[in-house]
Motif scaffolding. Structure first.
Motif, PDB file in Angstrom:
ATOM      1  N   UNK A   1     -15.673 -13.201   8.565  1.00  0.00           N
ATOM      2  CA  UNK A   1     -15.118 -14.159   7.740  1.00  0.00           C
ATOM      3  C   UNK A   1     -13.988 -15.025   8.120  1.00  0.00           C
ATOM      4  N   UNK A   2     -13.532 -14.811   9.172  1.00  0.00           N
ATOM      5  CA  UNK A   2     -12.396 -15.734   9.802  1.00  0.00           C
ATOM      6  C   UNK A   2     -11.297 -15.261   8.615  1.00  0.00           C
ATOM      7  N   UNK A   3     -10.956 -14.206   8.192  1.00  0.00           N
ATOM      8  CA  UNK A   3      -9.808 -14.273   7.402  1.00  0.00           C
ATOM      9  C   UNK A   3      -8.711 -13.263   7.908  1.00  0.00           C
ATOM     10  N   UNK A   4      -7.634 -13.494   7.406  1.00  0.00           N
ATOM     11  CA  UNK A   4      -6.418 -12.634   7.723  1.00  0.00           C
ATOM     12  C   UNK A   4      -5.840 -11.762   6.577  1.00  0.00           C
ATOM     13  N   UNK A   5      -5.296 -10.766   6.644  1.00  0.00           N
ATOM     14  CA  UNK A   5      -4.709  -9.962   5.735  1.00  0.00           C
ATOM     15  C   UNK A   5      -3.483  -9.363   6.206  1.00  0.00           C
ATOM     16  N   UNK A   6      -2.633  -9.307   5.449  1.00  0.00           N
ATOM     17  CA  UNK A   6      -1.268  -8.461   5.688  1.00  0.00           C
ATOM     18  C   UNK A   6      -1.231  -7.301   4.640  1.00  0.00           C
ATOM     19  N   UNK A   7      -0.958  -6.171   5.424  1.00  0.00           N
ATOM     20  CA  UNK A   7      -0.582  -4.874   4.555  1.00  0.00           C
ATOM     21  C   UNK A   7       0.699  -4.440   4.863  1.00  0.00           C
ATOM     22  N   UNK A   8       1.499  -3.955   3.661  1.00  0.00           N
ATOM     23  CA  UNK A   8       2.914  -3.271   3.845  1.00  0.00           C
ATOM     24  C   UNK A   8       3.064  -2.164   3.278  1.00  0.00           C
ATOM     25  N   UNK A   9       3.620  -1.121   4.048  1.00  0.00           N
ATOM     26  CA  UNK A   9       3.675   0.078   3.574  1.00  0.00           C
ATOM     27  C   UNK A   9       5.431   0.293   3.702  1.00  0.00           C
ATOM     28  N   UNK A  10       6.011   1.051   2.677  1.00  0.00           N
ATOM     29  CA  UNK A  10       7.394   1.287   2.846  1.00  0.00           C
ATOM     30  C   UNK A  10       7.775   2.536   2.876  1.00  0.00           C
ATOM     31  N   UNK A  11       8.581   3.126   3.604  1.00  0.00           N
ATOM     32  CA  UNK A  11       8.717   4.452   3.922  1.00  0.00           C
ATOM     33  C   UNK A  11      10.410   4.576   4.197  1.00  0.00           C
ATOM     34  N   UNK A  12      10.696   5.654   3.882  1.00  0.00           N
ATOM     35  CA  UNK A  12      12.268   6.071   3.969  1.00  0.00           C
ATOM     36  C   UNK A  12      12.429   6.672   5.577  1.00  0.00           C
ATOM     37  N   UNK A  13      13.815   6.637   5.814  1.00  0.00           N
ATOM     38  CA  UNK A  13      14.381   7.093   7.108  1.00  0.00           C
ATOM     39  C   UNK A  13      13.560   8.556   7.076  1.00  0.00           C
ATOM     40  N   UNK A  14      13.263   9.077   8.224  1.00  0.00           N
ATOM     41  CA  UNK A  14      12.661  10.547   8.175  1.00  0.00           C
ATOM     42  C   UNK A  14      11.449  10.726   7.717  1.00  0.00           C
ATOM     43  N   UNK A  15      10.781   9.986   6.906  1.00  0.00           N
ATOM     44  CA  UNK A  15       9.528   9.939   6.060  1.00  0.00           C
ATOM     45  C   UNK A  15       8.520   9.734   7.118  1.00  0.00           C
ATOM     46  N   UNK A  16       7.590  10.544   7.060  1.00  0.00           N
ATOM     47  CA  UNK A  16       6.300  10.363   7.940  1.00  0.00           C
ATOM     48  C   UNK A  16       5.235   9.510   7.356  1.00  0.00           C
ATOM     49  N   UNK A  17       4.784   8.553   8.123  1.00  0.00           N
ATOM     50  CA  UNK A  17       3.665   7.559   7.842  1.00  0.00           C
ATOM     51  C   UNK A  17       2.267   8.239   8.496  1.00  0.00           C
ATOM     52  N   UNK A  18       1.270   8.124   7.841  1.00  0.00           N
ATOM     53  CA  UNK A  18      -0.059   8.268   8.673  1.00  0.00           C
ATOM     54  C   UNK A  18      -0.207   7.184   9.778  1.00  0.00           C
ATOM     55  N   UNK A  19      -0.911   7.899  10.795  1.00  0.00           N
ATOM     56  CA  UNK A  19      -1.424   6.835  12.040  1.00  0.00           C
ATOM     57  C   UNK A  19      -2.751   6.188  11.583  1.00  0.00           C
TER      58      UNK A  19
ATOM     59  N   UNK B   1       0.909  -1.378  -0.070  1.00  0.00           N
ATOM     60  CA  UNK B   1       0.158  -0.161  -0.141  1.00  0.00           C
ATOM     61  C   UNK B   1       0.993   1.383   0.217  1.00  0.00           C
ATOM     62  N   UNK B   2       0.621   2.374  -0.962  1.00  0.00           N
ATOM     63  CA  UNK B   2       1.279   3.423  -1.018  1.00  0.00           C
ATOM     64  C   UNK B   2       0.787   4.277   0.555  1.00  0.00           C
ATOM     65  N   UNK B   3       1.680   4.812   1.256  1.00  0.00           N
ATOM     66  CA  UNK B   3       1.326   5.798   2.472  1.00  0.00           C
ATOM     67  C   UNK B   3       0.400   6.620   2.208  1.00  0.00           C
ATOM     68  N   UNK B   4       0.219   7.176   1.022  1.00  0.00           N
ATOM     69  CA  UNK B   4      -0.902   8.397   0.660  1.00  0.00           C
ATOM     70  C   UNK B   4      -2.434   7.839   1.049  1.00  0.00           C
ATOM     71  N   UNK B   5      -2.435   6.475   0.627  1.00  0.00           N
ATOM     72  CA  UNK B   5      -3.735   5.713   0.630  1.00  0.00           C
ATOM     73  C   UNK B   5      -3.959   4.943   1.737  1.00  0.00           C
ATOM     74  N   UNK B   6      -2.976   4.920   2.714  1.00  0.00           N
ATOM     75  CA  UNK B   6      -3.048   3.820   3.943  1.00  0.00           C
ATOM     76  C   UNK B   6      -4.452   4.164   4.788  1.00  0.00           C
ATOM     77  N   UNK B   7      -4.789   5.143   5.251  1.00  0.00           N
ATOM     78  CA  UNK B   7      -6.009   5.375   6.188  1.00  0.00           C
ATOM     79  C   UNK B   7      -7.246   4.952   5.198  1.00  0.00           C
ATOM     80  N   UNK B   8      -7.303   5.485   3.829  1.00  0.00           N
ATOM     81  CA  UNK B   8      -8.495   5.319   3.434  1.00  0.00           C
ATOM     82  C   UNK B   8      -8.584   3.686   2.993  1.00  0.00           C
ATOM     83  N   UNK B   9      -7.622   3.061   2.723  1.00  0.00           N
ATOM     84  CA  UNK B   9      -7.626   1.728   2.418  1.00  0.00           C
ATOM     85  C   UNK B   9      -8.009   0.717   3.766  1.00  0.00           C
TER      86      UNK B   9
END
Length: 150
Positions: free
Chosen positions: A55-73, A6-14
């Motif tokens: 639904x008894x389902x699991x899902x993994x999301x991954x977001x990549x960020x650089x050092x010093x780059x902020x990610x949305x909570x 996931x792109x960090x810009x879309x994380x919260x919406x997703x």
């Protein structure tokens, strides 16, 4: 387990979508963690493990960020992210934008460095903090002895 990058810009919406019934009803954030790859431009993987009771389902999301780059909570989506994001901040130095109380959770406030970064020397402590707060030298022999013949 299915996994999405996931792109960090879309994380919260997703995440909001995934929590709802149309997105799979992933009502629980079971874990949030990080991995450090210091040779990459986007050094950190922030990994979210989600669970759907309905639904008894699991899902993994991954977001990549650089050092010093902020990610949305994602605390606004899953309250459990509060402490998990604080742990990642403390151990890796990843900064969460919009976190309600971003501060260290495991190490003291004045500690210098982030111990789970691959470039953090595990044999070296924050000697200035230890000296100022424990009145002893970091790693000194006396600090670790329970009984001594000295």
């Amino acid at each position: 387990m299915p996994s999405l990058n996931v792109a960090k810009e879309h994380l919260v919406a997703i995440c909001q979508f995934l929590k709802g019934p149309e997105g799979g009803a992933y009502a629980m954030l079971t874990d949030e963690t990080a991995a450090d790859y210091p040779k990459r431009e986007k050094r950190f993987d922030i990994i979210y493990h989600l669970y759907s009771f309905e639904h008894n389902n699991r899902l993994r999301l991954r977001v990549q960020v650089s050092a010093g780059e902020k990610i949305p909570s994602v605390v606004g989506v899953w309250v459990t992210a509060n402490w998990l994001e604080r742990e990642i901040y403390d151990m890796f130095g990843v900064i969460y934008e919009g976190h309600p109380d971003l501060k260290r959770i495991l190490l003291p406030d004045g500690w210098v460095g982030h111990p789970l970064r691959k470039d953090y020397d595990i044999l070296k402590q924050d000697e200035a903090w230890v000296k100022a707060n424990l009145a002893s030298r970091a790693g000194s022999k006396k600090q670790w002895l329970v009984a001594s013949d000295e």
